[in-house]
Scaffold this motif. Structure first.
Motif, short mmCIF file in Angstrom:
data_model
loop_
_atom_site.label_atom_id
_atom_site.label_comp_id
_atom_site.label_asym_id
_atom_site.label_seq_id
_atom_site.Cartn_x
_atom_site.Cartn_y
_atom_site.Cartn_z
N LEU A 38 0.84 -1.18 -0.07
CA LEU A 38 -0.08 0.09 -0.24
C LEU A 38 0.72 1.15 -0.12
N GLU A 39 1.87 1.46 0.82
CA GLU A 39 2.92 2.26 0.93
C GLU A 39 3.58 2.51 -0.48
N LEU A 40 3.95 1.49 -1.41
CA LEU A 40 4.60 1.41 -2.56
C LEU A 40 3.34 2.19 -3.75
N LEU A 41 2.12 1.88 -3.32
CA LEU A 41 1.04 2.49 -4.37
C LEU A 41 0.95 3.64 -4.26
N SER A 42 0.82 4.00 -2.98
CA SER A 42 0.65 5.36 -2.53
C SER A 42 1.89 6.43 -2.98
N SER A 43 3.11 6.11 -2.91
CA SER A 43 4.23 6.91 -3.22
C SER A 43 4.48 6.91 -4.49
N GLN A 44 4.38 5.74 -5.23
CA GLN A 44 4.60 5.64 -6.81
C GLN A 44 3.66 5.69 -7.66
N VAL A 45 2.52 5.24 -7.29
CA VAL A 45 1.30 5.43 -8.24
C VAL A 45 0.40 6.61 -7.94
N GLY A 46 0.09 6.88 -6.56
CA GLY A 46 -0.85 7.90 -6.06
C GLY A 46 -2.24 7.37 -6.19
N GLY A 47 -3.10 7.98 -5.49
CA GLY A 47 -4.39 7.62 -5.26
C GLY A 47 -4.56 7.08 -3.97
N GLU A 48 -5.54 6.19 -3.93
CA GLU A 48 -6.29 5.54 -2.54
C GLU A 48 -7.03 3.92 -2.67
N LEU A 49 -6.86 3.41 -1.49
CA LEU A 49 -7.48 1.89 -1.34
C LEU A 49 -8.97 2.34 -1.45
N VAL A 50 -9.56 1.60 -2.31
CA VAL A 50 -11.10 1.74 -2.33
C VAL A 50 -11.91 0.47 -1.54
N TYR A 51 -11.45 -0.63 -2.00
CA TYR A 51 -11.86 -1.85 -1.48
C TYR A 51 -10.80 -3.07 -1.09
#
Length: 302
Positions: A274-287
């Motif tokens: 989740l931290e990798l997604l937040s820092s490198q992709v951007g956006g948010e967890l929706v499910y």
């Protein structure tokens, strides 16, 4: 005619090499049992076993291959491998890997082995075939539908509006997720896998489900496949291990999509992912959802 069935358990580091030798020796047949865990993990049990179970089938007069198998196991993993053999009849050989794979429901789908397709289509809706049927012959590719990660994605796909959507399926395996998406009226699906066996399996299963190549295109490749990296998608599905996802974060971030569905991440690595997604992709967890130590993560990039 009789066949010799040899049940082999070999350290996963040698499984690919062993399979290559089996091809070279031209044995009658073999298959790996890939991640087909139906029972919950026992306390302290690893999610992925250190050993890979392989079933090998030899013709009755194939003495040389049997000797080569035993020599190979003793050479590379004498302490960590296991093998036992038995004679089986032709019918047993033909039905061997079918005996552990039966129809089952998940979400809006019924996953049905291709060899039961004809009988399944004869059933009435009250018998259980009112759900969306997905006909699968896994062969040597990952994706029988039994594994938790596949079930998690299948369950979620049935809750997402895929009608007229364009989808990329990265690491397609048997093609089970692509076929499921096609059955939910997706407009176009690109399924890719780096394993040629998976490409053949996905193509076979696409055809068995009566899906055209125009609707579901199957290609060999990964996140950097020219079509995947250049075209725009409404959803990208990736049922791949955390290690592979982590190694491809830059390519994942570069994809032309704002909607991702990931599985293959174990619970212990969820926060890191989740931290990798937040820092490198951007956006948010929706499910999110979990099953026996595996995670499903749906991510939206704004």
């Amino acid at each position: 005619m009789k066949y010799k069935e040899i049940k082999v358990s070999i350290p996963k580091d040698f499984a690919e090499e062993f399979s290559a030798y089996l091809d070279e020796w031209q044995v009658a047949g073999y298959y790996e049992i890939l991640f087909d865990r139906e029972e919950p993990r026992k306390p302290g049990e690893e999610i992925i076993s250190d050993n890979t179970p392989i079933r090998v089938y030899l013709a009755e007069d194939d003495i040389q291959s049997e000797a080569k198998i035993w020599v190979y196991l003793q050479t590379v993993a004498a302490e960590n491998s296991f093998a036992e053999s038995r004679w089986i009849e032709t019918k047993e050989y033909e039905e061997a890997y079918k005996e552990f794979y039966k129809p089952f429901s998940i979400g809006v789908f019924w996953v049905v082995p291709t060899w039961e397709k004809e009988d399944w289509e004869k059933k009435s809706p009250s018998d259980g075939n009112g759900s969306v049927p997905v006909y699968i012959n896994p062969g040597l590719a990952f994706g029988t539908g039994h594994h938790e990660t596949t079930r998690l994605v299948l369950s979620r796909l049935g809750s997402i509006d895929l009608k007229n959507k364009k989808i990329a399926d990265i690491g397609a395996g048997s093609g089970i997720l692509s076929v499921a998406a096609a059955k939910l009226d997706a407009a176009k699906i690109i399924a890719v896998d780096i394993d040629p066996n998976a490409v053949r399996s996905s193509t076979f299963n696409r055809d068995e489900n009566g899906i055209s190549s125009e609707l579901l295109a199957v290609e060999e490749g990964g996140f950097d496949h020219p079509i995947v990296s250049s075209e725009t998608f409404d959803l990208c599905v990736a049922n791949i291990t955390f290690a592979v996802l982590k190694a491809n974060m830059e390519k994942i971030a570069a994809l032309h999509t704002d909607h991702y569905l990931f599985s293959g991440v174990i619970t212990e690595r969820k926060q890191e992912f989740l931290e990798l997604l937040s820092s490198q992709v951007g956006g948010e967890l929706v499910y999110e959802a979990s099953w026996n130590g595996w995670e499903l993560i749906e991510w939206i990039r704004k």
